[in-house]
Design an enzyme around this catalytic site. Structure first.
Site, PDB file in Angstrom:
ATOM      1  N   ARG A  77       7.234  -8.447   4.215  1.00 17.78           N
ATOM      2  CA  ARG A  77       5.847  -8.071   4.529  1.00 17.78           C
ATOM      3  C   ARG A  77       4.869  -9.109   4.000  1.00 17.78           C
ATOM      4  NH1 ARG A  77       5.670  -1.943   2.629  1.00 17.78           N
ATOM      5  NH2 ARG A  77       3.475  -2.021   3.309  1.00 17.78           N
ATOM      6  N   GLN A 108      -5.837   2.628   0.625  1.00 18.32           N
ATOM      7  CA  GLN A 108      -4.404   2.882   0.523  1.00 18.32           C
ATOM      8  C   GLN A 108      -3.629   1.598   0.808  1.00 18.32           C
ATOM      9  OE1 GLN A 108      -3.441   6.798   2.736  1.00 18.32           O
ATOM     10  NE2 GLN A 108      -5.521   6.291   3.350  1.00 18.32           N
ATOM     11  N   ASN A 109      -4.345   0.587   1.284  1.00 22.29           N
ATOM     12  CA  ASN A 109      -3.696  -0.664   1.690  1.00 22.29           C
ATOM     13  C   ASN A 109      -3.328  -1.503   0.478  1.00 22.29           C
ATOM     14  OD1 ASN A 109      -4.307   0.355   4.175  1.00 22.29           O
ATOM     15  ND2 ASN A 109      -6.009  -1.045   4.563  1.00 22.29           N
ATOM     16  N   ASP A 111      -2.571  -4.791   1.028  1.00 23.59           N
ATOM     17  CA  ASP A 111      -2.609  -6.146   1.592  1.00 23.59           C
ATOM     18  C   ASP A 111      -3.663  -7.068   0.960  1.00 23.59           C
ATOM     19  OD1 ASP A 111      -4.063  -4.706   4.612  1.00 23.59           O
ATOM     20  OD2 ASP A 111      -5.059  -5.337   2.748  1.00 23.59           O
ATOM     21  N   HIS A 126      -2.625   2.538  -4.053  1.00 21.74           N
ATOM     22  CA  HIS A 126      -1.165   2.342  -3.944  1.00 21.74           C
ATOM     23  C   HIS A 126      -0.719   0.952  -4.396  1.00 21.74           C
ATOM     24  CE1 HIS A 126      -1.344   5.736  -0.745  1.00 21.74           C
ATOM     25  NE2 HIS A 126      -1.415   6.193  -1.955  1.00 21.74           N
ATOM     26  N   CYS A 134       6.929  -5.430 -14.519  1.00 15.65           N
ATOM     27  CA  CYS A 134       8.219  -5.269 -15.201  1.00 15.65           C
ATOM     28  C   CYS A 134       8.602  -3.792 -15.215  1.00 15.65           C
ATOM     29  CB  CYS A 134       8.126  -5.798 -16.626  1.00 15.65           C
ATOM     30  SG  CYS A 134       9.611  -5.477 -17.579  1.00 15.65           S
ATOM     31  N   CYS A 153      11.123 -10.539 -16.174  1.00 17.63           N
ATOM     32  CA  CYS A 153       9.909 -10.515 -17.007  1.00 17.63           C
ATOM     33  C   CYS A 153      10.074 -11.547 -18.117  1.00 17.63           C
ATOM     34  CB  CYS A 153       9.743  -9.112 -17.590  1.00 17.63           C
ATOM     35  SG  CYS A 153       8.439  -8.977 -18.810  1.00 17.63           S
ATOM     36  N   CYS A 156      10.025  -9.479 -21.727  1.00 13.82           N
ATOM     37  CA  CYS A 156      11.178  -8.728 -22.267  1.00 13.82           C
ATOM     38  C   CYS A 156      12.471  -9.016 -21.511  1.00 13.82           C
ATOM     39  CB  CYS A 156      10.865  -7.239 -22.225  1.00 13.82           C
ATOM     40  SG  CYS A 156      10.924  -6.574 -20.549  1.00 13.82           S
ATOM     41  N   SER A 195      -4.254   7.917   8.942  1.00 17.72           N
ATOM     42  CA  SER A 195      -3.742   9.112   9.632  1.00 17.72           C
ATOM     43  C   SER A 195      -3.931  10.354   8.755  1.00 17.72           C
ATOM     44  CB  SER A 195      -2.261   8.912   9.952  1.00 17.72           C
ATOM     45  OG  SER A 195      -1.553   8.574   8.760  1.00 17.72           O
TER      46      SER A 195
HETATM   47  C1  BV8 Z   1       2.987  11.465  -5.446  1.00 20.84           C
HETATM   48  C2  BV8 Z   1       2.659   1.698  -0.777  1.00 20.84           C
HETATM   49  C3  BV8 Z   1       3.405  12.794  -7.399  1.00 20.84           C
HETATM   50  C4  BV8 Z   1       4.030   1.296  -0.416  1.00 20.84           C
HETATM   51  C5  BV8 Z   1       2.382   3.989   0.048  1.00 20.84           C
HETATM   52  C6  BV8 Z   1       1.662  17.055  -0.630  1.00 20.84           C
HETATM   53  C7  BV8 Z   1       2.071  17.438   0.600  1.00 20.84           C
HETATM   54  C8  BV8 Z   1       3.148  16.752   1.209  1.00 20.84           C
HETATM   55  C9  BV8 Z   1       3.802  15.680   0.592  1.00 20.84           C
HETATM   56  C10 BV8 Z   1       3.372  15.307  -0.623  1.00 20.84           C
HETATM   57  C11 BV8 Z   1       2.334  15.997  -1.238  1.00 20.84           C
HETATM   58  N1  BV8 Z   1       2.130  15.408  -2.431  1.00 20.84           N
HETATM   59  C12 BV8 Z   1       3.018  14.378  -2.579  1.00 20.84           C
HETATM   60  C13 BV8 Z   1       3.779  14.304  -1.485  1.00 20.84           C
HETATM   61  C14 BV8 Z   1       4.786  13.330  -1.260  1.00 20.84           C
HETATM   62  C15 BV8 Z   1       4.221  12.013  -0.684  1.00 20.84           C
HETATM   63  C16 BV8 Z   1       3.554  12.207   0.649  1.00 20.84           C
HETATM   64  O1  BV8 Z   1       2.349  12.317   0.756  1.00 20.84           O
HETATM   65  N2  BV8 Z   1       4.393  12.210   1.688  1.00 20.84           N
HETATM   66  C17 BV8 Z   1       3.843  12.281   3.072  1.00 20.84           C
HETATM   67  C18 BV8 Z   1       4.676  11.362   3.940  1.00 20.84           C
HETATM   68  C19 BV8 Z   1       3.868  13.664   3.575  1.00 20.84           C
HETATM   69  N3  BV8 Z   1       3.279  11.397  -1.615  1.00 20.84           N
HETATM   70  C20 BV8 Z   1       3.789  10.649  -2.617  1.00 20.84           C
HETATM   71  O2  BV8 Z   1       4.971  10.467  -2.814  1.00 20.84           O
HETATM   72  C21 BV8 Z   1       2.758  10.017  -3.538  1.00 20.84           C
HETATM   73  N4  BV8 Z   1       3.116  10.249  -4.914  1.00 20.84           N
HETATM   74  O3  BV8 Z   1       2.566  12.406  -4.826  1.00 20.84           O
HETATM   75  O4  BV8 Z   1       3.389  11.512  -6.778  1.00 20.84           O
HETATM   76  C22 BV8 Z   1       4.672  13.374  -6.999  1.00 20.84           C
HETATM   77  C23 BV8 Z   1       5.800  12.726  -7.437  1.00 20.84           C
HETATM   78  C24 BV8 Z   1       7.012  13.315  -7.081  1.00 20.84           C
HETATM   79  C25 BV8 Z   1       7.077  14.427  -6.198  1.00 20.84           C
HETATM   80  C26 BV8 Z   1       5.884  15.008  -5.765  1.00 20.84           C
HETATM   81  C27 BV8 Z   1       4.669  14.474  -6.159  1.00 20.84           C
HETATM   82  C28 BV8 Z   1       2.741   8.478  -3.375  1.00 20.84           C
HETATM   83  C29 BV8 Z   1       2.294   8.099  -2.012  1.00 20.84           C
HETATM   84  C30 BV8 Z   1       2.106   6.570  -1.924  1.00 20.84           C
HETATM   85  C31 BV8 Z   1       3.274   5.912  -1.234  1.00 20.84           C
HETATM   86  N5  BV8 Z   1       3.002   4.486  -1.009  1.00 20.84           N
HETATM   87  N6  BV8 Z   1       2.129   2.665   0.183  1.00 20.84           N
HETATM   88  C32 BV8 Z   1       4.107   0.610   0.939  1.00 20.84           C
HETATM   89  O5  BV8 Z   1       3.065   0.227   1.474  1.00 20.84           O
HETATM   90  O6  BV8 Z   1       5.225   0.428   1.415  1.00 20.84           O
HETATM   91  S1  BV8 Z   1       1.854   5.088   1.267  1.00 20.84           S
HETATM   92  C33 BV8 Z   1       1.528   4.074   2.665  1.00 20.84           C
HETATM   93  O7  BV8 Z   1       1.662   4.937   3.762  1.00 20.84           O
HETATM   94  C34 BV8 Z   1       0.103   3.543   2.747  1.00 20.84           C
HETATM   95  O8  BV8 Z   1      -0.375   3.109   1.513  1.00 20.84           O
HETATM   96  C35 BV8 Z   1      -0.657   4.754   3.286  1.00 20.84           C
HETATM   97  O9  BV8 Z   1      -1.016   5.635   2.254  1.00 20.84           O
HETATM   98  C36 BV8 Z   1       0.394   5.427   4.147  1.00 20.84           C
HETATM   99  C37 BV8 Z   1       0.194   5.049   5.593  1.00 20.84           C
HETATM  100  O10 BV8 Z   1      -0.888   5.788   6.042  1.00 20.84           O
HETATM  101  P1  BV8 Z   1      -2.144   5.045   6.746  1.00 20.84           P
HETATM  102  O11 BV8 Z   1      -2.643   3.956   5.892  1.00 20.84           O
HETATM  103  O12 BV8 Z   1      -3.050   6.131   7.151  1.00 20.84           O
HETATM  104  O13 BV8 Z   1      -1.470   4.318   8.003  1.00 20.84           O
HETATM  105  P2  BV8 Z   1      -0.876   4.997   9.335  1.00 20.84           P
HETATM  106  O14 BV8 Z   1      -0.102   3.931  10.010  1.00 20.84           O
HETATM  107  O15 BV8 Z   1      -0.225   6.302   9.029  1.00 20.84           O
HETATM  108  O16 BV8 Z   1      -2.180   5.325  10.217  1.00 20.84           O
HETATM  109  C38 BV8 Z   1      -2.974   4.271  10.683  1.00 20.84           C
HETATM  110  C39 BV8 Z   1      -4.176   4.939  11.336  1.00 20.84           C
HETATM  111  O17 BV8 Z   1      -5.069   3.912  11.769  1.00 20.84           O
HETATM  112  C40 BV8 Z   1      -3.806   5.776  12.564  1.00 20.84           C
HETATM  113  O18 BV8 Z   1      -4.496   7.017  12.503  1.00 20.84           O
HETATM  114  C41 BV8 Z   1      -4.305   4.915  13.748  1.00 20.84           C
HETATM  115  O19 BV8 Z   1      -4.791   5.732  14.805  1.00 20.84           O
HETATM  116  C42 BV8 Z   1      -5.464   4.161  13.105  1.00 20.84           C
HETATM  117  N7  BV8 Z   1      -5.790   2.868  13.703  1.00 20.84           N
HETATM  118  C43 BV8 Z   1      -4.919   1.939  14.198  1.00 20.84           C
HETATM  119  N8  BV8 Z   1      -5.622   0.834  14.611  1.00 20.84           N
HETATM  120  C44 BV8 Z   1      -6.948   1.085  14.348  1.00 20.84           C
HETATM  121  C45 BV8 Z   1      -7.048   2.375  13.765  1.00 20.84           C
HETATM  122  N9  BV8 Z   1      -8.228   2.918  13.391  1.00 20.84           N
HETATM  123  C46 BV8 Z   1      -9.360   2.160  13.591  1.00 20.84           C
HETATM  124  N10 BV8 Z   1      -9.330   0.890  14.121  1.00 20.84           N
HETATM  125  C47 BV8 Z   1      -8.149   0.332  14.517  1.00 20.84           C
HETATM  126  N11 BV8 Z   1      -8.166  -0.899  15.059  1.00 20.84           N
END
Ligand code: BV8
Length: 246
Positions: A77, A108-109, A111, A126, A134, A153, A156, A195
């Site tokens: 990436r 949330q990005n 980048d 994020h 580390c 690291c 350490c 989303s």
């Molecule tokens: C946590 C970094 C405590 C890594 C990322 C409650 C309910 C359900 C599930 C959960 C909950 N609480 C916790 C969870 C679990 C989980 C979660 O939410 N799961 C989801 C899938 C249901 N959350 C977690 O694990 C979080 N931690 O809660 O810790 C805990 C611990 C243990 C157990 C329970 C709780 C951590 C979440 C962070 C994960 N890391 N990123 C990486 O990048 O690889 S998340 C990553 O995905 C992004 O950062 C971002 O957050 C997400 C993607 O979403 P979007 O950015 O919205 O992107 P997407 O593609 O989905 O949508 C793009 C949108 O843009 C679309 O709507 C499209 O129409 C639009 N678009 C496109 N082009 C355009 C546009 N709009 C305008 N103009 C354009 N040109």
């Protein structure tokens, strides 16, 4: 209630944009789409890499099980991201920073394109793909574009991992709390290119709305946030955002 999708700014939103003292902007992958950064979801299916759904390869479990494979995914990436530049949406948001007494940009990005566009004080929920940390002493290291990244690291000697928040991992201490505080206080909350599925990030518009803020969404399609919004602007962020200041 049927969500009304607009392509033009209402007088109410324009008035609120011009009179607001405290504004919160939350962005997702969609704000970087026009720069060429692939989004995670769009068109109904979610990103898959080498047969693995992104929320599996980007998970705490994978770091424990196979850190080299996690690095392969983030190295890939970074090579994609390296030549990409901020687009008009990033640049417009950077300009907004100076327009309001209290302006908070939460993304949330990972980048770094908001910062590249000139935004300061960006709350990265994020983490950031251009950093490593580390696994045991949590020392952080910058990863320079085009340079080989370190595996260990220097402090350490333990392994380094991407300094991003993976699924199943809690957000860095205090970062979400800072964002939630701004959501609680803002008069106008603008949600751009997300989303609204991933938590706790997706709870920020809910917090802002519950605290009385005017909630506006800019997205190329309806999302999980749309029905909560006072105004839904459907289209590309790079085309719609400049309309707010012209
Ligand atoms: C946590 C970094 C405590 C890594 C990322 C409650 C309910 C359900 C599930 C959960 C909950 N609480 C916790 C969870 C679990 C989980 C979660 O939410 N799961 C989801 C899938 C249901 N959350 C977690 O694990 C979080 N931690 O809660 O810790 C805990 C611990 C243990 C157990 C329970 C709780 C951590 C979440 C962070 C994960 N890391 N990123 C990486 O990048 O690889 S998340 C990553 O995905 C992004 O950062 C971002 O957050 C997400 C993607 O979403 P979007 O950015 O919205 O992107 P997407 O593609 O989905 O949508 C793009 C949108 O843009 C679309 O709507 C499209 O129409 C639009 N678009 C496109 N082009 C355009 C546009 N709009 C305008 N103009 C354009 N040109």
């Amino acid at each position: 209630m049927q969500t009304v999708q607009r392509q033009s700014i209402s007088d109410e939103l324009r008035d609120r944009f011009e009179s607001a003292k405290s504004v919160l902007v939350l962005t997702g992958a969609g704000v970087s789409a026009e720069s060429g950064v692939p989004t995670f979801r769009g068109g109904g299916n979610s990103a898959v890499w080498k047969g693995m759904p992104f929320d599996l390869i980007s998970s705490a479990r994978m770091v424990e099980r196979d850190l080299p494979r996690v690095w392969e995914w983030f190295d890939y990436r970074r090579t994609l991201l390296q030549p990409l530049e901020p687009n008009p949406a990033h640049k417009e948001i950077a300009r907004w920073e100076k327009l309001f007494q209290q302006f908070t940009l939460v993304t949330q990005n990972i980048d770094g394109l908001h910062q590249k566009a000139g935004s300061g004080g960006v709350i990265e929920l994020h983490g950031n793909i251009w950093r490593a940390r580390c696994v045991s002493c949590h020392a952080r290291y910058e990863i320079l574009a085009g340079e080989r990244r370190a595996d260990e690291c220097v402090g350490c000697g333990d392994r380094l991992r991407p300094d991003v928040v993976l699924f199943g991992e809690i957000l860095p201490r205090g970062v979400f709390e800072l964002a939630a505080e701004s959501a609680q206080e803002c008069e106008l909350c603008i949600v751009i290119g997300t989303s609204g599925i991933v938590y706790p990030a997706a709870s920020l518009p809910e917090i802002a709305k519950a605290a009385g803020a005017f909630l506006c969404e800019v997205n190329s399609e309806l999302t999980a946030v749309s029905e909560l919004c006072d105004e839904v602007l459907t289209g590309k962020a790079g085309e719609i955002l400049p309309m707010l200041t012209t």
